[in-house]
Design an enzyme around this catalytic site. Structure first.
Site, PDB file in Angstrom:
ATOM      1  N   PHE A  98      43.791  29.260  41.169  1.00 15.82           N
ATOM      2  CA  PHE A  98      44.133  30.059  39.998  1.00 15.82           C
ATOM      3  C   PHE A  98      44.788  29.154  38.945  1.00 15.82           C
ATOM      4  CE2 PHE A  98      46.402  33.161  37.463  1.00 15.82           C
ATOM      5  CZ  PHE A  98      45.536  34.252  37.446  1.00 15.82           C
ATOM      6  N   ASP A 117      50.557  30.893  47.585  1.00 16.71           N
ATOM      7  CA  ASP A 117      50.390  31.948  46.587  1.00 16.71           C
ATOM      8  C   ASP A 117      49.631  33.085  47.272  1.00 16.71           C
ATOM      9  OD1 ASP A 117      49.623  33.649  44.538  1.00 16.71           O
ATOM     10  OD2 ASP A 117      49.412  32.014  43.082  1.00 16.71           O
ATOM     11  N   TYR A 151      51.757  43.438  41.083  1.00 18.99           N
ATOM     12  CA  TYR A 151      51.000  44.418  40.277  1.00 18.99           C
ATOM     13  C   TYR A 151      49.549  44.558  40.714  1.00 18.99           C
ATOM     14  CZ  TYR A 151      50.054  40.013  37.753  1.00 18.99           C
ATOM     15  OH  TYR A 151      49.734  38.720  37.428  1.00 18.99           O
ATOM     16  N   LYS A 152      49.138  43.770  41.726  1.00 21.32           N
ATOM     17  CA  LYS A 152      47.750  43.839  42.190  1.00 21.32           C
ATOM     18  C   LYS A 152      47.662  44.904  43.282  1.00 21.32           C
ATOM     19  CE  LYS A 152      46.830  39.358  40.306  1.00 21.32           C
ATOM     20  NZ  LYS A 152      46.821  37.900  40.445  1.00 21.32           N
ATOM     21  N   ARG A 172      33.611  40.578  39.904  1.00 19.67           N
ATOM     22  CA  ARG A 172      34.470  40.899  41.055  1.00 19.67           C
ATOM     23  C   ARG A 172      34.602  42.402  41.179  1.00 19.67           C
ATOM     24  NH1 ARG A 172      40.190  37.922  40.665  1.00 19.67           N
ATOM     25  NH2 ARG A 172      40.260  39.409  38.955  1.00 19.67           N
TER      26      ARG A 172
HETATM   27  C1  LIG Z   1      47.218  37.064  39.454  1.00 18.62           C
HETATM   28  C2  LIG Z   1      47.597  35.714  39.936  1.00 18.62           C
HETATM   29  C3  LIG Z   1      48.626  34.991  39.326  1.00 18.62           C
HETATM   30  C4  LIG Z   1      49.324  35.531  38.110  1.00 18.62           C
HETATM   31  O1  LIG Z   1      50.560  34.955  37.851  1.00 18.62           O
HETATM   32  P1  LIG Z   1      51.526  35.670  36.802  1.00 18.62           P
HETATM   33  O2  LIG Z   1      52.672  34.777  36.673  1.00 18.62           O
HETATM   34  O3  LIG Z   1      51.829  37.038  37.319  1.00 18.62           O
HETATM   35  O4  LIG Z   1      50.778  35.812  35.505  1.00 18.62           O
HETATM   36  C5  LIG Z   1      48.974  33.770  39.883  1.00 18.62           C
HETATM   37  N1  LIG Z   1      48.306  33.271  40.962  1.00 18.62           N
HETATM   38  C6  LIG Z   1      47.281  33.939  41.545  1.00 18.62           C
HETATM   39  C7  LIG Z   1      46.589  33.364  42.729  1.00 18.62           C
HETATM   40  C8  LIG Z   1      46.896  35.176  41.040  1.00 18.62           C
HETATM   41  O5  LIG Z   1      45.876  35.832  41.613  1.00 18.62           O
END
Ligand SMILES: *Cc1c(COP(=O)(O)O)cnc(C)c1O
Length: 403
Positions: free
Chosen positions: A128, A198, A223-224, A372
């Site tokens: 990511f 992560d 939030y996911k 997705r």
């Molecule tokens: C959604 C996501 C993020 C988002 O990070 P934010 O700081 O909340 O914007 C980071 N890493 C992964 C793997 C994600 O899927």
């Protein structure tokens, strides 16, 4: 399942689904909308809406500054509840606050500072973006190397005695592929490197056992699949025996005797030292309620339903989309994938837009060619999967798909 591609079969699966009624826990403002993006932003739990309203009116409105008696410890209380329900973490190791990006920075920076003798950081090239940027941002001013592991290569092969930190997702945000957290953590430990995990696309979708797997540092979004709301504060896990590491952000919420307003930074010994500034109390109330709600369903039931949904989506894609040039980019072994399915097609961007505009189906698009389908197990129906893939088949049959 593959042979049975009728909508009636999807309806039968919904009738037999032990989690069918759990959808009632969520606000469904538009029942015609086929929402397949719960891996980007989970639906609003009815209970979270009520909790936010209570926090706003009773907490902020009535209690005012008096509310802080309770709220000072709210980040670790919500962290403990989240840790118990979804992270396999004993109390005192999780706090909820800041964003995943900020938490990645705090954790990776602390791990780096603990190994000043080492020159390299490792991250998959396809990780990511924010994870890669955070590592690059840490490496650049220190003159360290970031080793980008190419797609298809094993991250473990990039580890050696010069590596301080490896940053990695448990569930790949694109393909949905799951890696073996315990094995990779052990391989890193073997060469003296620390993994910053992560778990953004894993938490709430797959069982996680941080304590048992030997994980030291981890973070992820709320939030996911956790349904904590847009911009919900992320969480951070630091195993109890490595909490002596130091966050690079010396904030007053990590300070011992915070209100002594002392002259020098003297951080708390425990997980609180990983806090920085004032917690977002209203947003924490949403995360707290969302996690409590989802915990009632339980991760085992969620995982079983998620696996059934992704299996069904893959079977339908094989039966109805493969002939139109769509390939499944998600691992076919159920235990090797999370709760989303990625479909590759050269016109994925246009298909995604037309699914939303013309069919009321909400997937998402990821560069360069992936659609997705996020199949959040708490509220996604088998008929949602069928309707989404049917719409895609209709678009592809209509020749919509010239790249
Ligand atoms: C959604 C996501 C993020 C988002 O990070 P934010 O700081 O909340 O914007 C980071 N890493 C992964 C793997 C994600 O899927």
């Amino acid at each position: 399942m593959a042979a049975e591609t009728t909508r009636a079969a999807a309806e039968a699966l919904d009738r037999a689904d032990p989690l069918a009624r759990e959808r009632d826990r969520f606000v469904v403002a538009d029942d015609d909308l086929i929402y397949l993006d719960g891996n980007s932003l989970g639906r609003l739990p009815v209970r979270a809406a009520a909790a936010v309203e209570r926090m706003v009116h009773d907490g902020w409105g009535r209690d005012l500054i008096g509310g802080w008696v309770r709220w000072l410890t709210y980040p670790e209380e919500v962290g403990d509840r989240l840790g118990a329900a979804f992270l396999g973490a004993a109390p005192g190791q999780v706090v909820v606050g800041d964003s995943t990006t900020v938490n990645l920075y705090k954790l990776a920076s602390a791990a780096l500072d603990a190994r000043p003798d080492r020159r390299a950081l490792v991250v998959p090239a396809g990780e990511f973006p924010t994870d890669r940027y955070v590592l690059e941002g840490l490496a650049a001013p220190r003159g360290l190397d970031v080793r980008l592991v190419p797609a298809g290569a094993d991250v473990v092969d990039a580890l050696d005695a010069d590596v301080a930190v490896l940053c990695l997702s448990m569930v790949d945000y694109r393909s949905g592929a799951v890696v073996d957290v315990a094995a990779i953590t052990a391989a890193a430990r073997h060469v003296g490197a620390t993994v910053v995990w992560d778990l953004s696309h894993a938490v709430g979708a797959v069982p996680i056992e941080l304590d048992r797997w030997g994980v030291e540092l981890a973070t992820g979004c709320s939030y996911k699949f956790l349904n904590g709301g847009p911009g919900a504060p992320a969480w951070l896990y630091v195993r109890s025996d490595v909490q002596h590491l130091r966050s690079p952000i010396w904030g007053w919420f990590g300070q011992r005797e915070q209100f002594a307003m002392g002259p020098a930074y003297d951080p708390e010994p425990g997980i609180r030292r990983w806090l920085a500034g004032t917690p977002t109390v209203i947003a924490l109330a949403a995360v707290d309620a969302a996690v409590a709600d989802l915990a009632e369903i339980g991760i085992e039931a969620l995982r079983a339903k998620g696996t059934a949904l992704t299996t069904y989506a893959i079977d339908l894609a094989d039966a109805r989309l493969a002939g139109h040039g769509v390939t499944v980019a998600t691992p076919r072994l159920p235990h090797r994938r999370g709760a989303h399915v990625a479909l590759a097609h050269p016109a994925a961007r246009e298909l995604s837009r037309r699914l939303i505009d013309e069919h009321g189906v909400v997937p998402d698009f990821r560069e360069p060619d992936l659609l997705r389908l996020g199949l959040a197990p708490a509220y996604t129906r088998f008929t949602d999967v069928w309707d989404g893939i049917d719409a895609l088949a209709v678009l592809l049959a209509g020749g919509a798909a010239a790249p």
